[in-house]
Write a protein that holds these residues in place. Structure first.
Motif, PDB file in Angstrom:
ATOM      1  N   UNK A 173      61.045   3.613 -69.354  1.00  0.00           N
ATOM      2  CA  UNK A 173      61.807   4.410 -70.394  1.00  0.00           C
ATOM      3  C   UNK A 173      62.191   3.510 -71.449  1.00  0.00           C
ATOM      4  N   UNK A 174      62.594   4.013 -72.677  1.00  0.00           N
ATOM      5  CA  UNK A 174      62.929   3.115 -73.916  1.00  0.00           C
ATOM      6  C   UNK A 174      64.337   2.576 -73.442  1.00  0.00           C
ATOM      7  N   UNK A 175      65.349   3.286 -72.854  1.00  0.00           N
ATOM      8  CA  UNK A 175      66.649   2.875 -72.402  1.00  0.00           C
ATOM      9  C   UNK A 175      66.737   1.811 -71.477  1.00  0.00           C
ATOM     10  N   UNK A 176      65.637   1.834 -70.625  1.00  0.00           N
ATOM     11  CA  UNK A 176      65.503   0.771 -69.387  1.00  0.00           C
ATOM     12  C   UNK A 176      65.108  -0.514 -70.298  1.00  0.00           C
ATOM     13  N   UNK A 177      64.093  -0.306 -71.206  1.00  0.00           N
ATOM     14  CA  UNK A 177      63.807  -1.700 -71.942  1.00  0.00           C
ATOM     15  C   UNK A 177      64.935  -2.207 -72.629  1.00  0.00           C
ATOM     16  N   UNK A 178      65.772  -1.297 -73.362  1.00  0.00           N
ATOM     17  CA  UNK A 178      66.599  -1.939 -74.312  1.00  0.00           C
ATOM     18  C   UNK A 178      67.935  -2.564 -73.487  1.00  0.00           C
ATOM     19  N   UNK A 179      68.194  -2.001 -72.314  1.00  0.00           N
ATOM     20  CA  UNK A 179      68.974  -2.576 -71.290  1.00  0.00           C
ATOM     21  C   UNK A 179      68.557  -4.070 -70.950  1.00  0.00           C
ATOM     22  N   UNK A 180      67.211  -4.101 -70.587  1.00  0.00           N
ATOM     23  CA  UNK A 180      66.817  -5.569 -70.269  1.00  0.00           C
ATOM     24  C   UNK A 180      66.496  -6.277 -71.545  1.00  0.00           C
ATOM     25  N   UNK A 181      66.494  -5.547 -72.633  1.00  0.00           N
ATOM     26  CA  UNK A 181      66.443  -6.448 -74.102  1.00  0.00           C
ATOM     27  C   UNK A 181      67.764  -7.066 -73.985  1.00  0.00           C
ATOM     28  N   UNK A 182      68.771  -6.250 -73.888  1.00  0.00           N
ATOM     29  CA  UNK A 182      70.402  -6.780 -74.092  1.00  0.00           C
ATOM     30  C   UNK A 182      70.603  -7.863 -73.183  1.00  0.00           C
ATOM     31  N   UNK A 183      70.220  -7.894 -71.760  1.00  0.00           N
ATOM     32  CA  UNK A 183      70.253  -8.651 -70.962  1.00  0.00           C
ATOM     33  C   UNK A 183      69.666 -10.066 -71.137  1.00  0.00           C
ATOM     34  N   UNK A 184      68.410  -9.952 -71.754  1.00  0.00           N
ATOM     35  CA  UNK A 184      67.629 -11.157 -72.110  1.00  0.00           C
ATOM     36  C   UNK A 184      68.259 -11.920 -73.364  1.00  0.00           C
ATOM     37  N   UNK A 185      69.128 -11.042 -74.242  1.00  0.00           N
ATOM     38  CA  UNK A 185      69.572 -11.506 -75.345  1.00  0.00           C
ATOM     39  C   UNK A 185      70.898 -12.355 -74.715  1.00  0.00           C
ATOM     40  N   UNK A 186      71.556 -11.619 -73.871  1.00  0.00           N
ATOM     41  CA  UNK A 186      72.818 -12.365 -73.106  1.00  0.00           C
ATOM     42  C   UNK A 186      72.315 -13.726 -72.426  1.00  0.00           C
ATOM     43  N   UNK A 187      70.972 -13.823 -71.827  1.00  0.00           N
ATOM     44  CA  UNK A 187      70.536 -14.800 -71.226  1.00  0.00           C
ATOM     45  C   UNK A 187      70.490 -15.981 -72.207  1.00  0.00           C
ATOM     46  N   UNK A 188      69.951 -15.643 -73.444  1.00  0.00           N
ATOM     47  CA  UNK A 188      69.754 -16.908 -74.334  1.00  0.00           C
ATOM     48  C   UNK A 188      71.001 -17.209 -74.853  1.00  0.00           C
ATOM     49  N   UNK A 189      71.991 -16.368 -75.083  1.00  0.00           N
ATOM     50  CA  UNK A 189      73.228 -16.651 -75.601  1.00  0.00           C
ATOM     51  C   UNK A 189      73.914 -17.417 -74.526  1.00  0.00           C
ATOM     52  N   UNK A 190      73.796 -17.193 -73.412  1.00  0.00           N
ATOM     53  CA  UNK A 190      74.696 -18.074 -72.344  1.00  0.00           C
ATOM     54  C   UNK A 190      74.027 -19.402 -72.367  1.00  0.00           C
ATOM     55  N   UNK A 191      72.394 -19.537 -72.435  1.00  0.00           N
ATOM     56  CA  UNK A 191      71.854 -21.005 -72.309  1.00  0.00           C
ATOM     57  C   UNK A 191      72.420 -21.667 -73.514  1.00  0.00           C
ATOM     58  N   UNK A 192      72.399 -20.971 -74.763  1.00  0.00           N
ATOM     59  CA  UNK A 192      72.723 -21.700 -75.844  1.00  0.00           C
ATOM     60  C   UNK A 192      74.205 -22.318 -75.776  1.00  0.00           C
ATOM     61  N   UNK A 193      75.020 -21.431 -75.307  1.00  0.00           N
ATOM     62  CA  UNK A 193      76.542 -21.840 -75.218  1.00  0.00           C
ATOM     63  C   UNK A 193      76.722 -22.896 -74.397  1.00  0.00           C
ATOM     64  N   UNK A 194      76.079 -23.015 -73.067  1.00  0.00           N
ATOM     65  CA  UNK A 194      76.262 -23.702 -72.343  1.00  0.00           C
ATOM     66  C   UNK A 194      75.786 -25.241 -72.843  1.00  0.00           C
ATOM     67  N   UNK A 195      74.663 -25.287 -73.554  1.00  0.00           N
ATOM     68  CA  UNK A 195      74.083 -26.399 -73.980  1.00  0.00           C
ATOM     69  C   UNK A 195      74.654 -26.954 -75.112  1.00  0.00           C
ATOM     70  N   UNK A 196      75.601 -26.217 -75.931  1.00  0.00           N
ATOM     71  CA  UNK A 196      76.262 -26.367 -77.055  1.00  0.00           C
ATOM     72  C   UNK A 196      77.551 -27.130 -76.717  1.00  0.00           C
ATOM     73  N   UNK A 197      78.296 -26.565 -75.521  1.00  0.00           N
ATOM     74  CA  UNK A 197      79.512 -27.200 -75.306  1.00  0.00           C
ATOM     75  C   UNK A 197      79.592 -28.164 -74.205  1.00  0.00           C
TER      76      UNK A 197
END
Length: 199
Positions: A173-197
């Motif tokens: 379902x589109x909603x499931x993909x968008x939830x997965x997409x949001x989690x993917x974006x958060x994963x990238x965000x956490x990776x960037x924050x960890x490496x930046x700090x």
């Protein structure tokens, strides 16, 4: 001097095909807006990548020698922005797509997300031939090929999202993909924050 080896485009294509902030937004737009209405976003994706790779390629090498902390600041800012996009997608996934209440991906959002995309650093610093930055003709050749590749693969991600919207795969379902997409974006965000700090 001319670019002789174009095999770098195969590596770039592989990286572009992997999920990331830009691809996630393109697929999300395909879900909420469809292929035709999302197609104009491709020009903003291309513009974002051209600006990002050009900046990294021409400025970062000299900046890093004298001001190595600049890359950390850029990673933190990028991480915070991508986390914000993830939050927006998560909220969007809870809305009813049949009522067309899902917010569309804004061109400026896609441009900024692409501008801050970590992939651009890899392309400019590691994959583009050194000759790219030595002449205008080399730059035009490499960037022209790169833009065609970006637009083609971006269109595939939009098409993927539009297929989800069509309901051909009822198990996804589109909603499931968008939830997965949001989690993917958060994963990238956490990776960037960890490496930046911490790095």
């Amino acid at each position: 001097m001319y670019v002789n080896d174009w095999s770098f485009l195969l590596v770039i294509a592989t990286i572009l095909l992997t999920p990331g902030p830009t691809n996630t937004l393109l697929a999300s737009s395909g879900i909420s807006q469809g292929l035709r209405r999302s197609a104009p976003l491709l020009s903003f994706e291309c513009l974002g990548y051209v600006c990002a790779t050009s900046i990294w390629g021409l400025v970062l090498n000299t900046t890093m020698q004298d001001y190595p902390f600049v890359i950390n600041i850029i990673k933190v800012v990028s991480g915070l922005y991508i986390a914000k996009l993830g939050w927006r997608l998560w909220h969007q996934a809870r809305l009813d797509p049949l009522q067309e209440l899902m917010a569309s991906v804004k061109p400026l959002e896609l441009f900024i997300a692409t501008l801050l995309n970590p992939k651009a650093v890899i392309f400019a610093m590691a994959l583009f031939p050194v000759q790219t930055w030595l002449s205008v003709s080399n730059y035009a050749e490499v960037m022209g090929s790169f833009v065609l590749l970006v637009a083609s693969i971006g269109a595939l991600w939009i098409a993927f999202g539009s297929v989800l919207m069509s309901g051909r795969f009822r198990w996804l379902q589109p909603q499931w993909f968008q939830c997965l997409a949001a989690l993917t974006l958060w994963g990238f965000a956490v990776w960037l924050l960890i490496h930046g700090i911490f790095y």
